[in-house]
Design an enzyme around this catalytic site. Structure first.
Site, short mmCIF file in Angstrom:
data_model
loop_
_atom_site.label_atom_id
_atom_site.label_comp_id
_atom_site.label_asym_id
_atom_site.label_seq_id
_atom_site.Cartn_x
_atom_site.Cartn_y
_atom_site.Cartn_z
N ASP A 41 0.84 -1.20 0.00
CA ASP A 41 0.00 0.00 0.00
C ASP A 41 0.87 1.25 0.00
O ASP A 41 0.61 2.21 -0.74
CB ASP A 41 -0.92 -0.03 1.22
CG ASP A 41 -1.79 1.21 1.31
OD1 ASP A 41 -2.65 1.42 0.44
OD2 ASP A 41 -1.61 1.98 2.28
N GLU A 113 -1.75 -5.72 -3.34
CA GLU A 113 -0.83 -4.90 -2.54
C GLU A 113 0.24 -5.77 -1.88
O GLU A 113 1.42 -5.41 -1.85
CB GLU A 113 -1.62 -4.13 -1.48
CG GLU A 113 -2.49 -3.02 -2.05
CD GLU A 113 -3.36 -2.37 -1.00
OE1 GLU A 113 -3.74 -1.20 -1.19
OE2 GLU A 113 -3.66 -3.01 0.03
#
Length: 228
Positions: A41, A113
């Site tokens: 992220d 992610e």
């Protein structure tokens, strides 16, 4: 096979593909992918911001922020996951599979992610290697998706803009805790604070959704008070 799935350390890829529901049903498996998700992220936020900054020198901060939100939102990351072939490689628990986990945008985006974070580590923390992987995916994004996102500005960005325009240059702070739910479908509660004051609360199936709900709650309260 997409290059993002080509690892030197296959154990690292295995961990990136392992959802908490799988570890819950197979405790001997070890660590699930949430720490890698956190890293991925952070990488996505940086690389998407850098990409947009370079591609759109005419744009100001607000517009760049909105476009970044669209470029790495859950729906778009889920599409990336499908494009690189992650959808049926995620290691899920039986309950999550029964609930349609392989098609769940939240699970797909979170796994993407995690894999990106793992790829970064697998390439000796080389940000250029990750940039080479992610920018072609950014290039492939349908402009209509960006336009639609711009017309529906992310609630967290809207609240931050209000705070910085009316209260303080310091961005709002989100405090998020898991409050319950099942292993494959947890529930989170988020509060959004400005200084020590609580402006809103919200719940969601993941931290991002909970924070978004808290920002929406804060905006709704401001509107009721005639401040928005």
């Amino acid at each position: 096979m997409h290059k993002i799935l080509t690892f030197r350390d296959e154990k690292l890829l295995r961990r990136a593909l392992t959802h908490r529901s799988y570890v819950h049903e197979n405790p001997s498996e070890g660590e699930h992918n949430e720490r890698l998700e956190f890293l991925g992220d952070a990488l996505l936020n940086f690389l998407s911001g850098e990409y947009l900054y370079r591609c759109h020198p005419e744009m100001g901060e607000d517009e760049l922020t909105r476009r970044r939100s669209a470029l790495v939102d859950e729906k778009q990351l889920a599409k990336f996951a499908e494009e690189v072939g992650l959808d049926f490689r995620i290691r899920l628990g039986k309950g999550a599979i029964r609930d349609g986990g392989y098609q769940n945008p939240n699970l797909l985006s979170s796994t993407f992610e995690a894999v990106l974070g793992a790829y970064y580590l697998d390439r000796d923390s080389d940000i250029d290697a990750v940039r080479t992987i992610i920018e072609p995916l950014f290039d492939s994004v349908d402009p209509k998706h960006i336009v639609m996102a711009r017309s529906n500005v992310d609630s967290k960005n809207r609240f931050q803009e209000w705070v910085q325009r009316n209260l303080t240059p310091t961005p709002p702070k989100y405090v998020t805790v898991q409050t319950g739910g099942l292993s494959h479908a947890p529930e989170f509660l988020a509060k959004v604070l400005v200084g020590e004051k609580n402006y809103g609360e919200g719940k969601g199936r993941n931290k991002k959704d909970a924070e978004k709900a808290a920002a929406e709650d804060a905006l709704a309260k401001l509107k009721i008070q005639g401040l928005l």
